[in-house]
Design a protein around this motif. Structure first.
Motif, PDB file in Angstrom:
ATOM      1  N   LYS A  57       0.804  -1.261  -0.112  1.00 58.18           N
ATOM      2  CA  LYS A  57       0.077   0.014  -0.066  1.00 58.18           C
ATOM      3  C   LYS A  57       0.824   1.315  -0.077  1.00 58.18           C
ATOM      4  O   LYS A  57       0.456   2.190  -0.660  1.00 58.18           O
ATOM      5  N   PHE A  58       1.884   1.208   0.843  1.00 63.79           N
ATOM      6  CA  PHE A  58       3.218   2.200   0.695  1.00 63.79           C
ATOM      7  C   PHE A  58       3.851   2.293  -0.792  1.00 63.79           C
ATOM      8  O   PHE A  58       4.137   3.379  -1.343  1.00 63.79           O
ATOM      9  N   HIS A  59       4.349   1.207  -1.084  1.00 60.71           N
ATOM     10  CA  HIS A  59       5.064   1.013  -2.176  1.00 60.71           C
ATOM     11  C   HIS A  59       4.700  -0.138  -3.122  1.00 60.71           C
ATOM     12  O   HIS A  59       4.813  -1.381  -3.110  1.00 60.71           O
ATOM     13  N   PRO A  60       3.738   0.286  -4.127  1.00 60.68           N
ATOM     14  CA  PRO A  60       3.122  -0.890  -4.951  1.00 60.68           C
ATOM     15  C   PRO A  60       4.031  -1.848  -5.660  1.00 60.68           C
ATOM     16  O   PRO A  60       3.951  -2.776  -6.161  1.00 60.68           O
ATOM     17  N   GLU A  61       5.261  -0.831  -5.978  1.00 60.64           N
ATOM     18  CA  GLU A  61       6.342  -1.511  -6.634  1.00 60.64           C
ATOM     19  C   GLU A  61       7.427  -2.379  -5.722  1.00 60.64           C
ATOM     20  O   GLU A  61       8.404  -2.800  -6.296  1.00 60.64           O
ATOM     21  N   ALA A  62       7.105  -2.285  -4.548  1.00 65.32           N
ATOM     22  CA  ALA A  62       8.040  -2.981  -3.559  1.00 65.32           C
ATOM     23  C   ALA A  62       8.493  -4.470  -4.002  1.00 65.32           C
ATOM     24  O   ALA A  62       7.665  -5.036  -4.299  1.00 65.32           O
ATOM     25  N   ARG A  63       9.585  -4.629  -3.879  1.00 67.35           N
ATOM     26  CA  ARG A  63      10.322  -5.999  -3.978  1.00 67.35           C
ATOM     27  C   ARG A  63      10.378  -6.606  -2.850  1.00 67.35           C
ATOM     28  O   ARG A  63      11.037  -6.320  -1.746  1.00 67.35           O
ATOM     29  N   ILE A  64       9.539  -7.722  -2.547  1.00 64.42           N
ATOM     30  CA  ILE A  64       9.430  -8.487  -1.265  1.00 64.42           C
ATOM     31  C   ILE A  64       9.922 -10.187  -1.721  1.00 64.42           C
ATOM     32  O   ILE A  64       9.106 -10.657  -2.610  1.00 64.42           O
ATOM     33  N   THR A  65      10.998 -10.351  -0.850  1.00 63.43           N
ATOM     34  CA  THR A  65      11.394 -11.633  -1.041  1.00 63.43           C
ATOM     35  C   THR A  65      11.364 -12.378   0.223  1.00 63.43           C
ATOM     36  O   THR A  65      11.352 -11.827   1.344  1.00 63.43           O
ATOM     37  N   GLY A  66      11.827 -13.678   0.295  1.00 65.34           N
ATOM     38  CA  GLY A  66      12.016 -14.311   1.365  1.00 65.34           C
ATOM     39  C   GLY A  66      11.738 -15.713   1.654  1.00 65.34           C
ATOM     40  O   GLY A  66      11.709 -16.302   0.598  1.00 65.34           O
ATOM     41  N   PHE A  67      11.486 -16.335   2.904  1.00 64.21           N
ATOM     42  CA  PHE A  67      11.239 -17.763   3.135  1.00 64.21           C
ATOM     43  C   PHE A  67       9.950 -17.766   3.714  1.00 64.21           C
ATOM     44  O   PHE A  67       9.638 -16.874   4.286  1.00 64.21           O
ATOM     45  N   GLY A  68       8.907 -18.755   3.153  1.00 60.46           N
ATOM     46  CA  GLY A  68       7.775 -18.673   3.756  1.00 60.46           C
ATOM     47  C   GLY A  68       6.866 -19.844   3.314  1.00 60.46           C
ATOM     48  O   GLY A  68       7.376 -20.903   2.897  1.00 60.46           O
ATOM     49  N   GLY A  69       5.498 -19.683   2.737  1.00 54.14           N
ATOM     50  CA  GLY A  69       4.724 -20.524   2.291  1.00 54.14           C
ATOM     51  C   GLY A  69       3.642 -20.068   1.209  1.00 54.14           C
ATOM     52  O   GLY A  69       3.952 -18.979   0.609  1.00 54.14           O
ATOM     53  N   ASP A  70       2.736 -20.830   0.987  1.00 55.76           N
ATOM     54  CA  ASP A  70       1.739 -20.576  -0.124  1.00 55.76           C
ATOM     55  C   ASP A  70       1.001 -19.087   0.011  1.00 55.76           C
ATOM     56  O   ASP A  70       0.818 -18.331  -1.137  1.00 55.76           O
ATOM     57  N   ARG A  71       0.625 -18.809   1.404  1.00 58.17           N
ATOM     58  CA  ARG A  71      -0.013 -17.579   1.481  1.00 58.17           C
ATOM     59  C   ARG A  71       0.895 -16.351   0.987  1.00 58.17           C
ATOM     60  O   ARG A  71       0.500 -15.465   0.475  1.00 58.17           O
TER      61      ARG A  71
END
Length: 380
Positions: free
Chosen positions: A25-39
């Motif tokens: 919502k702050f940065h629509p172009e935000a790059r978000i990576t990581g470890f996690g799951g399907d959600r």
């Protein structure tokens, strides 16, 4: 904005997904990576590894996966050094996440803990790891802020993100209507989200259900399985059982809503039962050795988050090393047999819910990360 989020449990995957959506919502172009799951994947997070597949507990199971954990820690280190995310956000899952925090610190990347591990309840000396490697703890429970601050850890209270999801839930009206055609009282059985939880606790739940039904033949039971493999194993165990019982996957909110009372494995589902104001008994089956060791390190009165928030046992707890179905069944039967006793418990749950079940934690966490990492930018 480039944020690295790591979550190792199904509940953490949910919170990581909601945090990612709030950040965008702050940065629509935000790059978000990581470890996690399907959600998290569905929320637009690029996963480097599906860490929730390794949602394990107890020493033996952790040791079996050590090579994978070492490989992932090395992968995170290399990623931090080459990609230089603006911040690293860890969600619960201590043990492995201490190593991720250490590597973020070494790479000069700010590290934040969102929904921190419950160090105040178990082996509090581990707070030293938080002091060394984490810049700020975004606390989920009201008393955590004081606990961490007293130990020299910078904190920022945002609330529990599970209430974000609960406030946004839409129950399946057709499922509810279909189930309500059967007017018998429903007891919800919630055997947990980890494979070992289901394996360890389901037999206790089943025998308790048989006792309840023997005393109150007019009751019926709905099982909320976390995933299809759990449902398959539970249905297999029910093959020769004479009970009015049905197993559903993906129906946890609806089953809790339908229930007169719940029997649940300890975990974040307790917050959902609180949100829906349902009387419940909390169980957790452990080995004798684990219970002995736990007593040496445990520093809080309760295992249920609801009881910790209330500072009283609203949800009776049974940490089991042997069968105790008679007492568990007796507690649930008390709520079924005495409407006044049940109503009084619901009233106390309502009071607690009104005090603590405040949504918006993910938005507040995103605002903190935005303000800390970038100049404040208004959101349309």
């Amino acid at each position: 904005m480039h944020i690295f989020i790591s979550a190792g449990e199904p509940s953490g995957d949910l919170h990581g997904a909601n945090l990612a959506l709030a950040l965008k919502k702050f940065h629509p172009e935000a790059r978000i990576t990581g470890f996690g799951g399907d959600r998290m994947t569905a929320a637009g997070v690029k996963l480097l590894y599906p860490l929730t597949d390794l949602a394990v507990m107890w020493l033996g199971r952790v040791l079996a996966h050590l090579p994978t954990f070492f490989r992932l820690a090395k992968q995170a280190k290399d990623y931090f050094e080459t990609e230089k995310p603006d911040a690293v956000v860890l969600i619960d899952y201590p043990g492995f996440h201490w190593h991720i925090a250490k590597r973020a610190k070494a790479a000069g990347i700010p590290c934040y803990y969102f929904v921190p591990p419950q160090l105040w309840g178990w082996a509090g000396w581990r707070v030293k790891k938080m002091q060394r490697s984490v810049d700020t703890v975004l606390t989920a429970l009201p008393f955590e802020e004081t606990w961490y601050a007293e130990r020299g850890v910078r904190t920022h209270y945002v609330g529990h993100p599970y209430f974000d999801d609960l406030a946004a839930q839409t129950l399946d009206a057709s499922f509810l209507a279909s189930e309500r055609r059967d007017r018998r009282p429903v007891i919800a059985l919630l055997p947990g989200s980890r494979n070992q939880e289901v394996a360890g606790n389901w037999p206790v739940m089943l025998r308790t259900a048989e006792r309840i039904h023997a005393a109150r033949p007019g009751t019926r039971f709905l099982v909320a399985a976390y995933k299809e493999s759990h449902a398959t194993s539970i249905r297999s165990a029910l093959k020769d059982v004479k009970l009015p019982i049905a197993v559903h996957v993906g129906r946890t909110p609806e089953i809790i809503e339908l229930a007169e009372a719940c029997l649940a494995v300890s975990g974040s589902v307790g917050l959902e039962m609180l949100y829906r104001r349902k009387p419940a008994v909390v169980v957790y089956r452990v080995g004798r050795m684990f219970k002995f060791v736990a007593r040496q390190f445990a520093t809080c009165k309760y295992i249920s988050l609801v009881n910790l928030l209330a500072d009283e046992e609203l949800y009776p707890e049974f940490i089991l090393t042997r069968d105790d179905e008679p007492r568990i069944a007796e507690q649930i039967l008390t709520w079924l047999d005495d409407p006044q006793v049940r109503s009084e418990r619901v009233s106390r749950l309502t009071s607690l819910r009104n005090r603590v079940a405040v949504p918006g934690a993910c938005q507040r966490a995103a605002e903190f990360l935005q303000n800390t990492t970038f100049p404040l930018r208004k959101v349309a």
